[in-house]
Structures are given as C-alpha cells and as structure tokens.
Design a protein around this motif. Sequence first.
Motif, PDB file in Angstrom:
ATOM      1  N   PRO A  75      -3.042  -6.913   0.024  1.00 40.38           N
ATOM      2  CA  PRO A  75      -4.235  -7.016  -0.875  1.00 40.38           C
ATOM      3  C   PRO A  75      -4.967  -5.454  -0.799  1.00 40.38           C
ATOM      4  N   LEU A  76      -5.685  -5.155  -2.508  1.00 44.79           N
ATOM      5  CA  LEU A  76      -6.108  -3.705  -2.268  1.00 44.79           C
ATOM      6  C   LEU A  76      -7.594  -3.625  -2.619  1.00 44.79           C
ATOM      7  N   THR A  77      -8.294  -2.294  -1.956  1.00 43.59           N
ATOM      8  CA  THR A  77      -9.622  -2.333  -1.479  1.00 43.59           C
ATOM      9  C   THR A  77      -9.637  -1.112  -3.003  1.00 43.59           C
ATOM     10  N   VAL A  78     -10.635  -1.151  -3.770  1.00 42.24           N
ATOM     11  CA  VAL A  78     -11.088   0.042  -4.367  1.00 42.24           C
ATOM     12  C   VAL A  78     -12.615   0.214  -3.675  1.00 42.24           C
ATOM     13  N   THR A  79     -12.841   1.426  -3.230  1.00 42.53           N
ATOM     14  CA  THR A  79     -13.611   1.597  -2.666  1.00 42.53           C
ATOM     15  C   THR A  79     -14.787   2.383  -3.472  1.00 42.53           C
ATOM     16  N   SER A  80     -15.883   3.003  -3.381  1.00 41.00           N
ATOM     17  CA  SER A  80     -16.752   3.265  -3.681  1.00 41.00           C
ATOM     18  C   SER A  80     -16.126   4.742  -4.765  1.00 41.00           C
ATOM     19  N   ALA A  81     -15.343   5.542  -3.326  1.00 39.37           N
ATOM     20  CA  ALA A  81     -15.049   7.216  -3.701  1.00 39.37           C
ATOM     21  C   ALA A  81     -14.462   6.951  -4.892  1.00 39.37           C
ATOM     22  N   GLN A  82     -13.931   6.145  -5.364  1.00 44.30           N
ATOM     23  CA  GLN A  82     -12.803   5.914  -6.633  1.00 44.30           C
ATOM     24  C   GLN A  82     -13.718   5.957  -8.035  1.00 44.30           C
ATOM     25  N   LYS A  83     -13.601   7.584  -8.465  1.00 47.12           N
ATOM     26  CA  LYS A  83     -14.645   7.929  -9.630  1.00 47.12           C
ATOM     27  C   LYS A  83     -14.634   7.151 -10.723  1.00 47.12           C
ATOM     28  N   ASN A  84     -13.197   6.693 -10.899  1.00 46.76           N
ATOM     29  CA  ASN A  84     -13.024   5.605 -12.499  1.00 46.76           C
ATOM     30  C   ASN A  84     -12.565   4.582 -11.988  1.00 46.76           C
ATOM     31  N   PRO A  85     -12.880   3.502 -11.855  1.00 52.98           N
ATOM     32  CA  PRO A  85     -12.266   2.689 -11.315  1.00 52.98           C
ATOM     33  C   PRO A  85     -12.208   1.379 -12.114  1.00 52.98           C
ATOM     34  N   THR A  86     -12.624   1.556 -13.422  1.00 49.16           N
ATOM     35  CA  THR A  86     -12.742   0.197 -14.054  1.00 49.16           C
ATOM     36  C   THR A  86     -10.837   0.489 -15.215  1.00 49.16           C
ATOM     37  N   ALA A  87     -10.273  -0.374 -15.226  1.00 47.45           N
ATOM     38  CA  ALA A  87      -9.172  -0.366 -15.282  1.00 47.45           C
ATOM     39  C   ALA A  87      -8.017  -1.645 -14.943  1.00 47.45           C
ATOM     40  N   PHE A  88      -6.552  -1.413 -15.905  1.00 45.44           N
ATOM     41  CA  PHE A  88      -6.442  -3.152 -15.729  1.00 45.44           C
ATOM     42  C   PHE A  88      -5.164  -3.010 -13.915  1.00 45.44           C
ATOM     43  N   TYR A  89      -5.564  -3.907 -13.572  1.00 44.82           N
ATOM     44  CA  TYR A  89      -4.540  -3.259 -11.960  1.00 44.82           C
ATOM     45  C   TYR A  89      -3.389  -3.814 -12.328  1.00 44.82           C
ATOM     46  N   LEU A  90      -2.115  -4.026 -12.092  1.00 43.01           N
ATOM     47  CA  LEU A  90      -1.043  -4.973 -11.961  1.00 43.01           C
ATOM     48  C   LEU A  90      -0.487  -3.959 -10.452  1.00 43.01           C
ATOM     49  N   CYS A  91      -0.152  -5.703  -9.395  1.00 39.27           N
ATOM     50  CA  CYS A  91       0.232  -6.331  -8.333  1.00 39.27           C
ATOM     51  C   CYS A  91       2.064  -6.639  -9.114  1.00 39.27           C
ATOM     52  N   ALA A  92       3.884  -6.481  -7.918  1.00 34.79           N
ATOM     53  CA  ALA A  92       4.660  -6.487  -8.560  1.00 34.79           C
ATOM     54  C   ALA A  92       4.995  -6.258  -7.276  1.00 34.79           C
ATOM     55  N   SER A  93       6.226  -6.463  -6.929  1.00 35.22           N
ATOM     56  CA  SER A  93       7.569  -7.290  -5.935  1.00 35.22           C
ATOM     57  C   SER A  93       8.617  -7.255  -6.010  1.00 35.22           C
ATOM     58  N   ARG A  94       9.028  -6.759  -5.390  1.00 40.53           N
ATOM     59  CA  ARG A  94      10.663  -6.988  -5.568  1.00 40.53           C
ATOM     60  C   ARG A  94      11.340  -6.881  -4.319  1.00 40.53           C
ATOM     61  N   TRP A  99      20.325  -2.737  -5.442  1.00 38.04           N
ATOM     62  CA  TRP A  99      19.393  -0.943  -5.387  1.00 38.04           C
ATOM     63  C   TRP A  99      18.826  -1.088  -7.100  1.00 38.04           C
ATOM     64  N   ASP A 100      19.867  -2.540  -8.196  1.00 38.21           N
ATOM     65  CA  ASP A 100      18.380  -2.237  -8.757  1.00 38.21           C
ATOM     66  C   ASP A 100      17.985  -3.210  -9.402  1.00 38.21           C
ATOM     67  N   SER A 101      17.924  -4.676  -7.887  1.00 32.65           N
ATOM     68  CA  SER A 101      16.544  -5.873  -8.219  1.00 32.65           C
ATOM     69  C   SER A 101      15.515  -5.333  -9.297  1.00 32.65           C
ATOM     70  N   PRO A 102      14.454  -5.652  -9.954  1.00 38.71           N
ATOM     71  CA  PRO A 102      13.887  -5.478 -10.636  1.00 38.71           C
ATOM     72  C   PRO A 102      12.626  -5.527 -10.213  1.00 38.71           C
ATOM     73  N   LEU A 103      11.569  -5.516 -10.708  1.00 39.14           N
ATOM     74  CA  LEU A 103       9.891  -5.150 -10.248  1.00 39.14           C
ATOM     75  C   LEU A 103       9.596  -6.908 -10.797  1.00 39.14           C
ATOM     76  N   HIS A 104       9.047  -7.532  -9.718  1.00 37.93           N
ATOM     77  CA  HIS A 104       8.410  -8.976 -10.434  1.00 37.93           C
ATOM     78  C   HIS A 104       6.781  -8.312 -10.761  1.00 37.93           C
ATOM     79  N   PHE A 105       6.399  -8.456 -11.799  1.00 39.88           N
ATOM     80  CA  PHE A 105       5.278  -8.448 -11.692  1.00 39.88           C
ATOM     81  C   PHE A 105       3.792  -9.472 -12.287  1.00 39.88           C
TER      82      PHE A 105
END
Lengths: 114, 116
Positions: A75-94, A99-105
Amino acid sequence: DGGITQSPKYLFRKEGQNVTLSCEQNLNHDAMYWYRQDPGQGLRLIYYSQIVNDFQKGDIAEGYSVSREKKESFPLTVTSAQKNPTAFYLCASRTTTGWDSPLHFGNGTRLTVT
Amino acid sequence: AQTVTQSQPEMSVQEAETVTLSCTYDTSENNYYLFWYKQPPSRQMILVIRQEAYKQQNATENRFSVNFQKAAKSFSLKISDSQLGDTAMYFCAFLAPYSGTYKYIFGTGTRLKVLA
C-alpha cells in the motif's frame, strides 16, 4: 487468474488529508513498485520493494510512504506533505528469478485532491 | 545516472502502414535490458517487446520489432501493418539489474494514433 489489483479506480480527497492506495498481487512476485504518471512526464518511481519488510525510495518519494508487511500487498500512503498529489498512480510487480522479467501492472488509481 | 529519451511526443500512421518510434538512452553499464510498453486508452500497461543488451539479434514479436543499436544507445520500435488497436501511448524503459537495484527507468512516452 493471477494479476495485480489496485483499488479504488478513482479516489477523491480534500487537501490536508492522508490517503492510502491499495495494491494487491497474487502472482507470487517478490518485487513491487509504485509509479506516478503525469501528462508529458512518463512514469516516475515513488517507492519499490524487492522483499517483504524492505523497501527503497525512488526518485520522487517525498510526501509518500509505503509498507510491505506481506508479499502480496504494497500500500501507498499519500500524505498531506505531498505538494501536488493529483495524479494517476500505477502499481507493478515482477519476479526476481530472471534478470529480464518484465513488470506487470495494475489498472491504476486516479487520485484527485481538491 | 541512466536516462531514457523519447523525442516524439505524438505520432500518427495510416492503418496497414509501418511506423517507427524512437528511444535513446544513456548509461555507463555494459549489460542491461530494454523494454517497450504499450498503454492503451484503458491505461493498462502491457509489455510489447524486450531486448537484452548482450544479444546482437534484434527482438521480434509478431508485427513488432526493434532496431537495437548498442553503440548509438538507440532502441527504436517498429510496428508493421498498423492496426487501430495499436493506438496507445508507448513507453521505452531501461533496466540495469547489475547495478544492484531493480529500478526501471521510463521515457516520457510517445502517443501513437492509428488512422482509419
């Protein structure tokens, strides 16, 4: 089917409030990542974790925090200290077995802070 | 520090034609991996193709192929027989795992529109 689930798809918050974005994977991947996507700036790395109970700051970690208590969850917490939090957030894993295993989003979370 | 540059913010191509998307990178590493990802309007990122730096042969996946020029640090993506479903943002990405981290570096993307 295995995959990465991000929830919710859209999130609205008032300025000054902390907000947590969920990311769960059932791919048995060791490594997980959070990226922020803004128009014209591509994907920028916020935090990543290569193993449970360990994580590293990415290029734009200020104002964000993460935890990795379970292999499946990052989990990702966006705190009140983040000055410009409006955005699109992507999580990924691999997997870290190749070595060359790709990211899964995941499908992403659109956060709007007003 | 490694950087990835995509110099074409937007491109368009007629259906069935061929288009090439550019990507250049900067690194002092000798062995690394390069990727192209596609992000359609649904915003789901999908791997298109990958290339290992020590392999001289260019990677190919059906209609997608790359032109990897290691000395020039160039990694372009060629899409043949373009289809309407190819309309998407395309991101070039770099990974140098031997540097001790698994940080993927992404370019700023190229928005491709396939015209009917």
